[in-house]
Scaffold this active site. Sequence first.
Site, PDB file in Angstrom:
ATOM      1  NE  ARG A 147      -1.080   1.763   4.467  1.00  0.00           N
ATOM      2  CZ  ARG A 147      -1.746   2.123   5.541  1.00  0.00           C
ATOM      3  NH1 ARG A 147      -2.924   1.593   5.813  1.00  0.00           N
ATOM      4  NH2 ARG A 147      -1.254   3.013   6.357  1.00  0.00           N
ATOM      5  CE1 TYR A 159      -3.626   5.939   8.973  1.00  0.00           C
ATOM      6  CE2 TYR A 159      -3.655   5.627   6.588  1.00  0.00           C
ATOM      7  CZ  TYR A 159      -3.642   5.102   7.869  1.00  0.00           C
ATOM      8  OH  TYR A 159      -3.615   3.752   8.046  1.00  0.00           O
ATOM      9  CG  ASP A 210      -6.309   3.354   5.053  1.00  0.00           C
ATOM     10  OD1 ASP A 210      -7.477   3.759   4.910  1.00  0.00           O
ATOM     11  OD2 ASP A 210      -5.859   2.894   6.131  1.00  0.00           O
ATOM     12  CG  HIS A 212      -7.209   6.485   8.175  1.00  0.00           C
ATOM     13  ND1 HIS A 212      -7.391   7.147   9.352  1.00  0.00           N
ATOM     14  CD2 HIS A 212      -6.762   5.254   8.520  1.00  0.00           C
ATOM     15  CE1 HIS A 212      -7.049   6.372  10.364  1.00  0.00           C
ATOM     16  NE2 HIS A 212      -6.669   5.210   9.888  1.00  0.00           N
ATOM     17  CD  GLU A 236      -7.420   0.120   4.785  1.00  0.00           C
ATOM     18  OE1 GLU A 236      -6.469  -0.358   4.114  1.00  0.00           O
ATOM     19  OE2 GLU A 236      -7.359   0.320   6.000  1.00  0.00           O
ATOM     20  CD  GLU A 262      -8.499   0.449   9.719  1.00  0.00           C
ATOM     21  OE1 GLU A 262      -7.811  -0.091   8.845  1.00  0.00           O
ATOM     22  OE2 GLU A 262      -8.170   1.477  10.304  1.00  0.00           O
ATOM     23  NE  ARG A 283      -8.545  -2.541   6.197  1.00  0.00           N
ATOM     24  CZ  ARG A 283      -7.345  -2.949   6.591  1.00  0.00           C
ATOM     25  NH1 ARG A 283      -6.815  -4.032   6.092  1.00  0.00           N
ATOM     26  NH2 ARG A 283      -6.669  -2.266   7.496  1.00  0.00           N
ATOM     27  CD  GLU A 339      -2.865  -2.998   7.796  1.00  0.00           C
ATOM     28  OE1 GLU A 339      -4.032  -3.217   8.175  1.00  0.00           O
ATOM     29  OE2 GLU A 339      -2.325  -1.880   7.876  1.00  0.00           O
ATOM     30  CD1 TRP A 402      -5.597  11.341  11.931  1.00  0.00           C
ATOM     31  CD2 TRP A 402      -5.995   9.294  12.720  1.00  0.00           C
ATOM     32  NE1 TRP A 402      -4.468  10.604  11.795  1.00  0.00           N
ATOM     33  CE2 TRP A 402      -4.680   9.350  12.275  1.00  0.00           C
ATOM     34  CE3 TRP A 402      -6.505   8.089  13.246  1.00  0.00           C
ATOM     35  CZ2 TRP A 402      -3.830   8.267  12.333  1.00  0.00           C
ATOM     36  CZ3 TRP A 402      -5.666   7.013  13.322  1.00  0.00           C
ATOM     37  CH2 TRP A 402      -4.334   7.087  12.872  1.00  0.00           C
TER      38      TRP A 402
END
Length: 402
Positions: A147, A159, A210, A212, A236, A262, A283, A339, A402
């Site tokens: 990634r 990030y 990602d 995020h 992601e 996640e 995830r 991951e 975030w």
Amino acid sequence: MKIVDAKVIVCSPGRNFVTLKLVTEDGVSGLGDATLNGRELAVASYLSNHLVPLLIGRDARRIEDTWHYFYKGAYWRRGPVTMSAIAAIDTALWDIRAKSLNVPLYQLLGGASRDAVLVYGHASGADMEKTLGSFGHFLNLGYKAVRAQSGIPGLASAYGVGQGEMAYEPAEKHAPPENLWSTEHYLRFVPQLFARLRNEFGPEIHVLHDAHHRLTPIEAARLGKDLEPFRLFWLEDPTPAELQSALRLIRQHTTTPLAIGEVFNTIFDCQQLIEEHLVDFIRTTVVHAGGITHLRKIAHLAEIYQVRTGSHGATDLSPVSMGAALHFDLSVNNFGIQEYMPHTPETDRVFPHAYSFQDGLMHPGEVAGMGVDIDEQLASQYPYVPAYLPINRKLDGTIHSW
Ligand code: GCO
Ligand code: MG
């Protein structure tokens, strides 16, 4: 096979980890990860004050029953604190069961569905050139999937950009750091980054990114479309994951594969995403989604809808989680990718483990149980240090995800 001892071990070999150790009357022990980044002591207290007293004397073989005893028995359902605590117990019980039968855990989960597990690493850099350099470094290490996260022109921090070559650690000691964010800067830059990556490294390497949780549905749709020529393995967390219906809009606009989950804790958090074909990869992890028992149910639901797994594996998931994840990954049919962020040498010394990495693939090892241990004596030399994940603000000062 009664449980006679349950210990909650909090340690900080570079970063904080919460580990549950269960011991049975026959002297077999098992481990479960209970780390919730930035909120570690809440899970430690939930375990020590509320669950451990009820564990002593229970039959360690009753894994499914114990899961429901704590999930339904609490009355108050779901949530990261509850589910991480239940996950730690569940994982430790699977570890004990596999050890007592003298088989590696994956053999109890249906056996190996593949020879080894595809993992992705994290390339990052303060700017485009540094990120390209870091990407090349991962290829040299043998990774087949990487990634890429990069510093963004016009923004002081971003990030996913690590300090060193390999590691990215978001939590900071004592007080939450503040980052600045601009969606406009980001959306302009990211397609340029992936154009350069494909140009320099060719079409074969799997590339991931990602977002995020930072975009609105229409912004995410735009990014997905812009990235289509570069054939990402996945994009992601395009939008904050709790609004599952937002993914309908994104899906109408782009064929870039999407990965989410996640921060999910149960099957109910991803049921709509899976059943409406709104994601390609789920995830959820062993530690934050209720342990092996519950994660398998999520994977089985996903299998029906041709959604594959892609478990979270940042460094705030301890080696205990990594070991458990690899047994799970090796066994489920609809595994997609795992991951992998290597832990620091101190962490690896506190948690000796049988899993290994070679040529972009990992294997949990053939040791009985999960194959991860804890050196309690060494762990006690690294006491807990309060740490927080960053806060994100837009350029005008407004708090953003975030
Ligand atoms: C990832 C994640 C992490 C999380 C971190 C929070 O894709 O690995 O987004 O970087 O932010 O694990 O604790
Ligand atoms: Mg992520």
